[in-house]
Design an enzyme around this catalytic site. Structure first.
Site, mmCIF file in Angstrom:
data_model
loop_
_atom_site.group_PDB
_atom_site.id
_atom_site.type_symbol
_atom_site.label_atom_id
_atom_site.label_comp_id
_atom_site.label_asym_id
_atom_site.label_seq_id
_atom_site.Cartn_x
_atom_site.Cartn_y
_atom_site.Cartn_z
ATOM 1 C CE LYS A 1 -3.789 1.950 2.836
ATOM 2 N NZ LYS A 1 -4.623 1.671 4.035
ATOM 3 C CB SER B 1 -8.067 0.409 5.990
ATOM 4 O OG SER B 1 -8.745 1.633 6.155
ATOM 5 C CB SER C 1 -7.779 3.523 3.235
ATOM 6 O OG SER C 1 -6.908 2.908 4.165
#
Length: 599
Positions: free
Chosen positions: A79, A177, A153
């Site tokens: 990420k 997330s 997210s």
């Protein structure tokens, strides 16, 4: 060999060991898949290294002994709020971007274990959101239906695994997330206990709550990644060592929502799937116990509807003050809202948080784990555009409280609606229950029979003995019986299995300046020695994970061959580091050298 739809760790490792696959072949195939999938969803990735760099990394691995690399040649994604040396970290905001010189601790440890970092994935800006729509780099979508969000997210990280582009990925999880995107894409999302994975090199959302999370095809593989990445990190204020915590074996009690608390925003299909999940857990030997969701709901509201949002501002305040106009409007509005709270408001919220923790702690006397829907329902992109905050909040109904109350969690696939959208559940337990919780969630995932990812590949139950069985660990230095670090084995109730020797091609060096004194061992193919004395201990799988988390650099845990040919886990050291010390191989072992040195 044709690569499978889902690049599971076990499948790739088996092919590598059989000689039917090489890391360079996997990298080439992965890059082809990424290019092909971009025509379906161009928003998964923010940055990929140059093809030549990835192939050079794969070729370098091919020159090494894969026996000592537990994640040899395994492709993974990161990420883009987690640092990778030489690649920009954007946190989903171009104006914020910087290029780190060193990788985050978790990335470095996974690469040391042999994994190949393929690229940086998209996310809700500054990891603020649960929809995956708050990014100027595009909005990834659910792998099953492009009209629906991917969840956030950690949007790109989840899609990369679900679409079979990588074997596993790293996300982050502050409010859900690492779980919501797993549910949206029919994969596993492991949210470790806070602090057991270092957050050094991670752009903070809420530093006191942030976790690095793992997306994978199966729970077994997520736990394997967690074990490789775990490390106590003195650079991180909230870093901590995994502590012993065991869940019951066999029969168990699981907390469920009372009928009045089963909120699915009018979605009767998901409500039925949750009821089916409860029945499935009962078939596994569980006893359902209704839980009081009120204190969990109140805790969840603290995160975004109270002064805890001030921690998000604290993470990027100088940037926010100078560049808030360049931020996603929804993200800027949430973070800027912190300014309406005072320091007194924050402390009052902290006091309430700790009171609610006391209430939650008493819940574990009533049941062993919780079984909750991961989210009420998956929202469409159109819904997010119409109501960005409301649609996002819907995803967090059953996730926001977990980190505030210091719990571990594992999200797994559970079923599909008639329209083909996935439904997932989350198993939740106290901190440090990661392994046993994962084993339970893995059993459930296999029983659900819905497979994993876009391809819905079949998932097997954890192998017999996982969670109940043992791991053999060979120690060669300061962990030997009677030496300074042996207490770490005693803490895990390790049992001496036997004293033996390694194969003859291992070398041993006394490391300079080590406190307490310790040696470094490495394998030198072609060296014809007498072998080195080791003690082989038997630990529980969970205990082994905790033990590994305490291993400092330059030491590592890899596979060691004993004199009778058996392979076990054991301590290894990088040859370059070891050779800085004194060669003591001819003494045949650490204790023999200590005795001679003192004579």
């Amino acid at each position: 060999m044709t690569l499978p739809d889902m690049l599971t760790i076990d499948t790739l490792l088996a092919a590598y060991r059989a000689g039917s696959l090489r890391p360079t072949t996997v990298v080439e195939a992965v890059l082809e898949r990424i290019e092909a999938y971009a025509s379906k969803d161009p928003a998964v990735w923010i940055c990929l290294p140059a093809r030549a760099e990835l192939l050079a990394r794969a070729a370098e691995l091919e020159s090494r002994d894969q026996k000592h690399l537990p994640l040899y040649g395994i492709p993974f994604a990161v990420k883009d709020n987690i640092d990778v040396a030489g690649l920009p970290t954007t946190a989903g905001c171009p104006d914020f971007a910087y290029t780190p010189q060193t990788s985050a601790t978790v990335v470095a440890r996974l690469e040391e274990a042999g994994a190949i970092m393929i690229g940086k994935t998209n996310l809700d800006q500054f990891a603020t959101g649960l929809v995956g729509m708050r990014s100027p780099y595009g909005q990834p979508h659910c792998v099953f239906d492009s009209r629906y969000v991917s969840g956030g997210s950690s949007s790109g990280s989840a899609v990369a695994v679900a679409a079979g582009l990588v074997s596993f990925s790293l996300g982050t999880d502050t409010a859900g997330s690492g779980r919501v995107p797993a549910s949206a894409n029919n994969i596993v999302g492991l949210k470790p206990s806070r602090g057991v994975l270092s957050t050094q090199g991670v752009v903070p959302a809420c530093l006191s709550l942030d976790c690095v999370s793992v997306f994978a095809t199966t729970v077994d593989e997520a736990l394997q990644v967690e074990a490789a990445a775990m490390a106590l990190d003195p650079q991180v204020p909230y870093s901590r060592v995994m502590q012993p915590y065991a869940l019951p074996k066999g029969a168990f009690r699981f907390g469920v929502l009372a009928e009045a608390d089963r909120f699915f925003d009018g979605d009767s299909e998901n409500a039925a799937l949750y009821a089916q999940a409860i029945q499935r857990c009962q078939a596994m030997g569980g006893t359902a116990v209704e839980l009081d969701y009120a204190p969990l709901r109140e805790t969840a509201e603290l995160l975004y509807n109270g002064p805890f949002v001030a921690e998000r501002l604290a993470a990027i305040e100088p940037f926010y003050d100078a560049h808030h106009d360049a931020m996603d409007p929804a993200v800027a509005g949430i973070i800027g809202g912190a300014r309406r709270y005072s320091a007194s408001d924050v402390f009052r919220a902290v006091y309430r948080q700790h009171s609610l923790r006391q209430v939650a702690a008493q819940m574990w006397e009533q049941f062993d784990v919780m079984l909750l829907p991961t989210m009420p329902r998956l929202v469409s992109k159109e819904e997010v555009r119409a109501d960005p905050v409301g649609a996002n909040s819907l995803h967090g109904v059953y996730t926001n409280f977990v980190n505030l109350l210091d719990m571990s969690a594992c999200a797994v696939p559970s079923g599909f609606r008639a329209d083909g959208l996935p439904f997932g559940v989350t198993f939740i337990a106290p901190a440090f229950a990661d392994h046993d919780l994962g084993v339970l969630a893995g059993r459930y995932h296999a029983l659900a029979g819905v497979g994993s990812g876009l391809a819905k590949v079949a998932v097997s139950a954890p192998a017999e003995g996982v969670g109940k069985g043992k791991v053999l660990l060979a120690v060669v230095g300061a962990h030997l019986k009677g030496l300074p670090l042996h207490y770490q084995l005693e803490q895990e109730r390790a049992v001496l299995w036997r004293t033996t020797r390694t194969a003859g091609d291992y070398r041993l060096f006394a490391l300079p300046g080590a406190v307490p004194p310790k040696p470094g061992m490495f394998r030198q193919p072609g060296f014809d020695g007498q072998g080195l004395e080791v003690e082989v201990y038997e630990l529980s799988a969970a205990g082994f994970g905790r033990f590994v988390a305490q291993v400092p650099q330059p030491m590592a845990i890899g596979r060691i061959t004993l004199e009778d040919g058996q392979e076990v886990s054991g301590f290894l050291c990088a040859e370059a580091q070891a050779r800085k010390g004194q060669d003591i191989t001819d003494f045949g072992g650490w204790k023999a050298w200590l005795k001679a040195d003192k004579a």
